[in-house]
Write a protein that holds these residues in place. Sequence first.
Motif, PDB file in Angstrom:
ATOM      1  N   ASP A  14       0.898  -0.813  -0.083  1.00 56.50           N
ATOM      2  CA  ASP A  14       0.033   0.273   0.182  1.00 56.50           C
ATOM      3  C   ASP A  14       0.903   0.993  -0.284  1.00 56.50           C
ATOM      4  OD1 ASP A  14      -2.097   2.348   0.601  1.00 56.50           O
ATOM      5  OD2 ASP A  14      -2.794   0.872   1.638  1.00 56.50           O
ATOM      6  N   LYS A  15       0.869   2.325  -0.826  1.00 55.59           N
ATOM      7  CA  LYS A  15       1.673   3.565  -0.898  1.00 55.59           C
ATOM      8  C   LYS A  15       1.034   3.898   0.084  1.00 55.59           C
ATOM      9  CE  LYS A  15      -1.379   6.003  -3.892  1.00 55.59           C
ATOM     10  NZ  LYS A  15      -1.025   6.974  -5.315  1.00 55.59           N
ATOM     11  N   GLY A  16       0.400   3.922   0.958  1.00 51.18           N
ATOM     12  CA  GLY A  16      -0.383   5.173   1.961  1.00 51.18           C
ATOM     13  C   GLY A  16       0.955   4.836   2.847  1.00 51.18           C
TER      14      GLY A  16
ATOM     15  N   THR B 113       7.023   5.208   5.839  1.00 48.09           N
ATOM     16  CA  THR B 113       8.110   5.316   6.526  1.00 48.09           C
ATOM     17  C   THR B 113       8.297   4.318   7.043  1.00 48.09           C
ATOM     18  OG1 THR B 113       8.982   6.593   4.544  1.00 48.09           O
ATOM     19  CG2 THR B 113      10.667   5.799   5.987  1.00 48.09           C
ATOM     20  N   ALA B 114       7.977   4.434   8.241  1.00 45.74           N
ATOM     21  CA  ALA B 114       8.433   3.582   9.797  1.00 45.74           C
ATOM     22  C   ALA B 114       7.414   2.622   9.867  1.00 45.74           C
ATOM     23  CB  ALA B 114       8.072   5.405  11.235  1.00 45.74           C
ATOM     24  N   VAL B 115       6.436   2.479   9.583  1.00 47.35           N
ATOM     25  CA  VAL B 115       5.742   1.427   9.820  1.00 47.35           C
ATOM     26  C   VAL B 115       6.115   0.481   8.424  1.00 47.35           C
ATOM     27  CG1 VAL B 115       3.541   0.335   9.066  1.00 47.35           C
ATOM     28  CG2 VAL B 115       3.780   3.291   9.989  1.00 47.35           C
ATOM     29  N   PHE B 116       6.608   0.719   7.221  1.00 50.58           N
ATOM     30  CA  PHE B 116       7.746  -0.093   6.626  1.00 50.58           C
ATOM     31  C   PHE B 116       8.202  -0.621   6.803  1.00 50.58           C
ATOM     32  CE2 PHE B 116      10.044  -1.158   2.407  1.00 50.58           C
ATOM     33  CZ  PHE B 116       8.961  -1.703   1.910  1.00 50.58           C
ATOM     34  N   ARG B 117       9.083  -0.107   7.735  1.00 54.65           N
ATOM     35  CA  ARG B 117       9.926  -0.551   8.298  1.00 54.65           C
ATOM     36  C   ARG B 117      10.623  -1.339   9.646  1.00 54.65           C
ATOM     37  NH1 ARG B 117      12.460   4.159   8.241  1.00 54.65           N
ATOM     38  NH2 ARG B 117      12.420   4.351  10.390  1.00 54.65           N
ATOM     39  N   GLN B 118       9.148  -0.987  10.449  1.00 54.94           N
ATOM     40  CA  GLN B 118       8.580  -2.524  10.827  1.00 54.94           C
ATOM     41  C   GLN B 118       7.847  -3.759  10.266  1.00 54.94           C
ATOM     42  OE1 GLN B 118       9.285  -2.242  14.709  1.00 54.94           O
ATOM     43  NE2 GLN B 118       7.995  -3.906  14.087  1.00 54.94           N
ATOM     44  N   LEU B 119       6.786  -3.602   9.564  1.00 55.66           N
ATOM     45  CA  LEU B 119       6.595  -4.109   8.761  1.00 55.66           C
ATOM     46  C   LEU B 119       8.086  -5.199   8.370  1.00 55.66           C
ATOM     47  CD1 LEU B 119       3.066  -2.649   6.848  1.00 55.66           C
ATOM     48  CD2 LEU B 119       3.936  -4.668   8.478  1.00 55.66           C
TER      49      LEU B 119
ATOM     50  N   LYS C  86      10.842  -0.917 -16.901  1.00 59.41           N
ATOM     51  CA  LYS C  86      12.594   0.115 -15.653  1.00 59.41           C
ATOM     52  C   LYS C  86      12.960  -1.109 -15.181  1.00 59.41           C
ATOM     53  CE  LYS C  86      10.914   5.069 -15.831  1.00 59.41           C
ATOM     54  NZ  LYS C  86      10.014   6.408 -15.363  1.00 59.41           N
ATOM     55  N   GLY C  87      12.527  -2.211 -15.492  1.00 59.00           N
ATOM     56  CA  GLY C  87      12.673  -2.809 -14.565  1.00 59.00           C
ATOM     57  C   GLY C  87      12.194  -3.582 -12.974  1.00 59.00           C
ATOM     58  N   TYR C  88      11.381  -2.683 -13.007  1.00 62.64           N
ATOM     59  CA  TYR C  88      11.090  -2.274 -11.592  1.00 62.64           C
ATOM     60  C   TYR C  88       8.953  -3.525 -11.296  1.00 62.64           C
ATOM     61  CZ  TYR C  88      12.052   1.380  -9.724  1.00 62.64           C
ATOM     62  OH  TYR C  88      13.249   2.971  -9.146  1.00 62.64           O
ATOM     63  N   ILE C  89       9.597  -4.078 -10.216  1.00 61.84           N
ATOM     64  CA  ILE C  89       8.581  -5.941 -10.183  1.00 61.84           C
ATOM     65  C   ILE C  89       7.309  -4.983 -10.296  1.00 61.84           C
ATOM     66  CG2 ILE C  89       7.834  -8.175  -8.639  1.00 61.84           C
ATOM     67  CD1 ILE C  89      10.449  -7.772  -8.156  1.00 61.84           C
ATOM     68  N   MET C  90       6.590  -5.326 -11.273  1.00 65.09           N
ATOM     69  CA  MET C  90       4.567  -5.487 -10.950  1.00 65.09           C
ATOM     70  C   MET C  90       3.917  -6.594 -10.605  1.00 65.09           C
ATOM     71  SD  MET C  90       4.753  -1.940 -11.946  1.00 65.09           S
ATOM     72  CE  MET C  90       3.578  -2.246 -12.725  1.00 65.09           C
ATOM     73  N   PRO C  91       3.251  -6.124  -9.962  1.00 66.49           N
ATOM     74  CA  PRO C  91       2.093  -5.183  -9.220  1.00 66.49           C
ATOM     75  C   PRO C  91       3.687  -4.145  -7.878  1.00 66.49           C
ATOM     76  CG  PRO C  91       1.114  -6.604  -8.094  1.00 66.49           C
ATOM     77  CD  PRO C  91       1.595  -7.268  -9.101  1.00 66.49           C
ATOM     78  N   GLY C  92       4.198  -5.093  -7.042  1.00 61.45           N
ATOM     79  CA  GLY C  92       5.101  -4.864  -6.329  1.00 61.45           C
ATOM     80  C   GLY C  92       4.937  -3.541  -5.512  1.00 61.45           C
ATOM     81  N   LEU C  93       5.761  -3.423  -5.016  1.00 62.30           N
ATOM     82  CA  LEU C  93       5.516  -1.991  -3.524  1.00 62.30           C
ATOM     83  C   LEU C  93       6.238  -0.830  -4.409  1.00 62.30           C
ATOM     84  CD1 LEU C  93       8.246  -2.440  -2.491  1.00 62.30           C
ATOM     85  CD2 LEU C  93       7.112  -4.424  -1.049  1.00 62.30           C
TER      86      LEU C  93
END
Length: 210
Positions: free
Chosen positions: A22-24, A27-33, A192-199
Amino acid sequence: MSQQLTIVEHPLVQHKLTLMRDKGTPTAVFRQLLREITQLLLYEITRELPMTRKPIETPLEEMDALTLAGKKLALVSILRAGNGMLDGALELIPSARVGFVGLYRDEETLQPVQYYFKVPESLENRLVIAVDPMLATGNSSAAAVSLLKEAGATDIRFLCLLASPEGVARMKETHPDVQIVTAALDRGLNEKGYIMPGLGDAGDRMFGTK
């Protein structure tokens, strides 16, 4: 699905992965997850570690208790995004030895170029777990594994959050002996070499950079 690839479909892994996609998600929550999901994936990749027994004394009696055998395993972060997984892995295995592989992509040749390499000694006697959130084209991951093999590693496993079919194929072609453990095999790569749907870019989302 190849035997070389293990997709961990545990409900907690998939739930946390959805939050990370989820793009929303801040950052801090992303790191913890990422720390939490790394630990759950690590349970799978270390499932068959060799064990031995040693005598101990419980509060009630003596017994021969199970303990890990052999040299302490090595965790190797593929910089920079691998460091986010390294934190979670070390919480679970604090005695692990730690190494780092730094690679960047040459914009003309599109090939990975090494800029840093520091790993523990006696890799040939250790299980080596390389960590990088994304297995996209697989070029950097394959190059990192090659460097680890050159340093003596013979038992290498690759732990990632997301993989693409292209990345898995590249690893299978260059390192068929390396087991890959991931939370999801996504659709594929964009131009561009990004994984889809990715994150998105795991490093940017982890460190708050653009």
